[in-house]
Design a protein around this motif. Structure first.
Motif, short mmCIF file in Angstrom:
data_model
loop_
_atom_site.label_atom_id
_atom_site.label_comp_id
_atom_site.label_asym_id
_atom_site.label_seq_id
_atom_site.Cartn_x
_atom_site.Cartn_y
_atom_site.Cartn_z
N PHE A 8 0.83 -1.21 0.00
CA PHE A 8 0.00 0.00 0.00
C PHE A 8 0.86 1.26 0.00
N MET A 9 1.90 1.26 0.81
CA MET A 9 2.76 2.45 0.90
C MET A 9 3.54 2.68 -0.38
N GLU A 10 3.80 1.61 -1.13
CA GLU A 10 4.53 1.76 -2.39
C GLU A 10 3.72 2.52 -3.43
N VAL A 11 2.39 2.39 -3.37
CA VAL A 11 1.55 3.10 -4.35
C VAL A 11 1.05 4.43 -3.80
N LEU A 12 1.33 4.70 -2.53
CA LEU A 12 0.89 5.96 -1.94
C LEU A 12 1.86 7.08 -2.31
N PRO A 13 1.40 8.14 -2.95
CA PRO A 13 2.30 9.25 -3.33
C PRO A 13 2.97 9.87 -2.11
N ASP A 14 4.18 10.36 -2.29
CA ASP A 14 4.93 10.95 -1.19
C ASP A 14 4.19 12.11 -0.53
N GLU A 15 3.42 12.85 -1.32
CA GLU A 15 2.70 14.00 -0.78
C GLU A 15 1.71 13.61 0.31
N PHE A 16 1.22 12.34 0.25
CA PHE A 16 0.26 11.88 1.23
C PHE A 16 0.91 11.60 2.58
N LYS A 17 2.19 11.32 2.56
CA LYS A 17 2.84 10.80 3.76
C LYS A 17 2.99 11.86 4.87
N THR A 18 2.92 13.13 4.49
CA THR A 18 2.97 14.19 5.50
C THR A 18 1.66 14.97 5.56
N MET A 19 0.69 14.57 4.73
CA MET A 19 -0.59 15.26 4.69
C MET A 19 -1.30 15.16 6.04
N GLY A 20 -1.81 16.29 6.49
CA GLY A 20 -2.56 16.29 7.74
C GLY A 20 -1.70 16.43 8.98
N SER A 21 -0.38 16.32 8.83
CA SER A 21 0.50 16.46 10.00
C SER A 21 0.71 17.94 10.30
N LEU A 22 1.11 18.23 11.52
CA LEU A 22 1.29 19.60 11.97
C LEU A 22 2.71 19.79 12.52
#
Length: 649
Positions: A8-22
């Motif tokens: 799942f993480m392999e197909v998840l774009p990098d932009e998603f990995k910090t989305m929603g973090s503060l």
């Protein structure tokens, strides 16, 4: 599970990995290196950027977004793997970042505690040399160590305190100016007729500005960043992670031809012996929890992503169809990360026109103790729709004439499982606040103080309902489980005199009982009409011409009971319902009829209809050895159905 998360993480774009973090809450300071005329390099003590972040801030500036990206590529995995052992005060693990909380500086709570400590723990000012000694080991080339000694010097010689003092003075001056401005606006507003709403908006903006210059608390972070490209941060952090992402380096393999290192998984802590679903099921190593450094990084990113509330919870991880993972990610982006599991499943099913399946379903919670996986299971086939044809579904009829603001409700046609959860199952388990059902948190009686039977159902069946709805385990809710949930909720409604709630539950019972009864698919709605036809015959001038059953007796008794109780002069109609509880405790027919006789005696001076007299005579002369608690549905149906015993004159 590990394999599915990695896929799942392999197909998840990098932009998603910090989305929603503060950003971390506290003061973020970006410092620059300067070179003087003598080519001596130092940290510029006059030219630096800074901004204070609070969770109360309405937005995050571009500067803080940059700081967030830096500290995310410089933070320790956990404090047991930081460079500041055993004190664990410095939480960054990078030669370009130093992060600690205000409490460790002079005047802070931890600083004062260290002063009083008998073992005389070293203060943070004395530990920067050791921190940088470990941080510099992340450099692959020794020349980088000499190049960045200036940043180490900045802390070891306490130059950073000079920067903090300047910021503190600047904050104090700005705060004084803002408070004066706030006072003037309040005074002017009292003397003029300016709109109060407009004044509130201006004052609210000033409050936000004051947050930016507030005094630091002990719990605030102070984070210094060296002004370098983010790629430098990522390169150093990767070196740290390659080692520290494993539980221990004791079982690490030597790098293979592709540079892969295998070690014991640190994902969700320990060797996962108590959580078999976290084991690497396909690994061929002597230690089943061993994973590669690439997999370890993907799992680390995944664990960091879950608290950001970007992914749907529960989260489906498709096994054989990676395109469905990609489709899910696309739907998340399309909705602005507002779609939950229900909306995503609905969209996928509607698009493919078939049931989906072959995925692992993961449910997690962010607790005070950190991330906790509450449930993980394989779903071979998820049955979304209740019927095979478009016109199929489960119809919830309004048998008991429930009204909203004097407007009678229409029937509800349920076509999918989430609608069934909302209309049928949720009302049987929810507390008095009628908020969402919490399927996995620690049991809490808050909101159930006056609903003991409902809380009993909630405690016993909440996981059953979750598995029934979200995993299509349809065998879990049968007729007996459904009965217990319905009538536990009804008992609480009666105790609290909530007649409308009882009628709603009875509508559910009569409309849906056949749906959950695998052995007897008889539609109970027809039974209700048959009971009413019996009463109509009983109270007619002709009289009864057929043999009565226990169910007929119980239904008629319910009508007789509520007719008597309604003789009360109280205006609150629900008061009569609260008097039903003693009847529901009776199991023997004789005692049940005595209770009816006693209540009748209280109101014998009132006028009673001929229809009532005929029905009461039947009830009081009927004999049965059946346990009347088994006839509870029929008794309550008679109570809450349209009462046929009143005279038309």
């Amino acid at each position: 599970m590990i394999k599915e998360i990695v896929n799942f993480m392999e197909v998840l774009p990098d932009e998603f990995k910090t989305m929603g973090s503060l950003p971390k809450e506290g003061l973020h300071i970006l410092v620059h290196q300067r070179v003087n005329a003598d080519q001596i390099v130092s940290i510029d003590l006059d030219d630096f950027q800074y901004e204070l972040y609070s969770k109360k801030d309405t937005e995050v500036s571009a500067y803080l977004e940059g700081c967030k990206l830096r500290h995310q590529n410089a933070w320790c995995i956990n404090t047991n793997k930081c460079f500041d052992l055993p004190i664990k005060a410095i939480h960054s693990c990078s030669p370009f970042v130093v992060a600690f909380k205000r409490e460790h500086l002079k005047g802070g709570g931890k600083y004062q505690a260290n002063e009083k400590d008998k073992n005389k723990k070293k203060q943070i000012y004395e530990r920067f040399d050791l921190y940088f000694e470990k941080a510099f080991q992340l450099f692959e080339q020794e020349e980088n160590t000499f190049k960045h000694e200036v940043f180490k010097y900045f802390f070891a010689k306490n130059q950073f305190s000079f920067v903090l003092d300047k910021i503190e003075k600047e904050f104090a001056a700005q705060k004084e100016e803002l408070l004066l401005k706030q006072l003037r606006i309040k005074e002017a507003a009292q003397e003029t007729k300016e709109s109060k709403d407009q004044v509130k908006i201006v004052l609210k903006e000033l409050d936000q500005q004051l947050l930016k210059v507030r005094e630091l608390t002990d719990g605030d972070y102070i984070i210094f960043y060296l002004d370098l490209p983010i790629e430098d941060y990522k390169k150093a952090h990767k070196k740290y992670l390659d080692d520290k992402l494993f539980n221990t380096d004791k079982y690490n393999t030597a790098p293979d031809d592709e540079g892969l290192i295998y070690g014991t998984s640190n994902f969700m802590n320990g060797f996962n012996s108590n959580m078999p679903f976290l084991l690497h099921q396909t690994a061929s190593f002597d230690i089943s929890g061993r994973i590669s450094n690439i997999e370890a990084k993907q799992l680390y990113d995944f664990a960091g992503l879950l608290p950001n509330k970007v992914l749907p919870n529960p989260l489906p991880l498709f096994v054989y169809e990676n395109e469905l993972n990609e489709e899910m990610i696309g739907l998340m982006r399309e909705s602005g990360f507002k779609y939950g599991y229900q909306e995503i499943v609905q969209k996928i099913v509607d698009h493919h026109q078939r049931d989906i399946g072959n995925y692992y379903l993961l449910f997690w919670q962010n607790t005070k103790d950190g991330l906790v996986f509450r449930d993980f299971d394989f779903v071979s086939r998820f049955e979304y729709k209740l019927g095979n044809r478009e016109d199929n579904g489960l119809k919830i009829d309004n048998f008991f004439d429930v009204s909203d603001e004097k407007v009678k409700r229409s029937y509800i046609l349920i076509k999918d499982i989430f609608h069934l959860e909302s209309v049928v199952l949720k009302p049987l388990l929810e507390n008095k606040y009628k908020n969402r059902i919490d399927y996995f948190s620690d049991l809490d009686e808050k909101g159930y103080e006056e609903l003991p039977y409902t809380f009993q159902s909630y405690s016993k069946f909440r996981k059953t309902v979750y598995d029934y709805v979200y995993k299509s385990q349809r065998h879990l809710i049968d007729a007996s489980v459904f009965y217990e949930m319905v009538f536990n909720a009804i008992k609480d409604n009666i105790k609290n005199g909530y007649g409308k709630g009882v009628k709603e539950k009875l509508n559910i019972w009569y409309s849906a009982q056949h749906y959950f009864n695998q052995k007897n698919k008889t539609y109970m709605g027809n039974k209700l009409k048959e009971y009413q036809d019996f009463v109509e015959e009983l109270i007619s001038d002709t009289g009864l011409e057929r043999e009565a059953t226990d169910s007929h007796f119980a239904f008629t008794a319910g009508m007789v009971i509520i007719y008597i109780l309604n003789q009360s002069k109280r205006e609150d109609k629900n008061y009569s319902y609260s008097l039903l509880e003693p009847y529901l405790q009776q199991s023997r027919c004789l005692e049940f009829k005595k209770a009816i006789t006693n209540d009748f005696a209280r109101y014998k001076h009132e006028r009673f209809s001929k229809k009532f007299e005929r029905a009461a005579a039947f009830v009081l002369s009927y004999e049965t050895n059946t346990d009347l608690k088994k006839l509870l549905p029929e008794i309550l149906s008679g109570v809450f159905a349209n009462n046929q015993l009143y005279s038309s004159k």
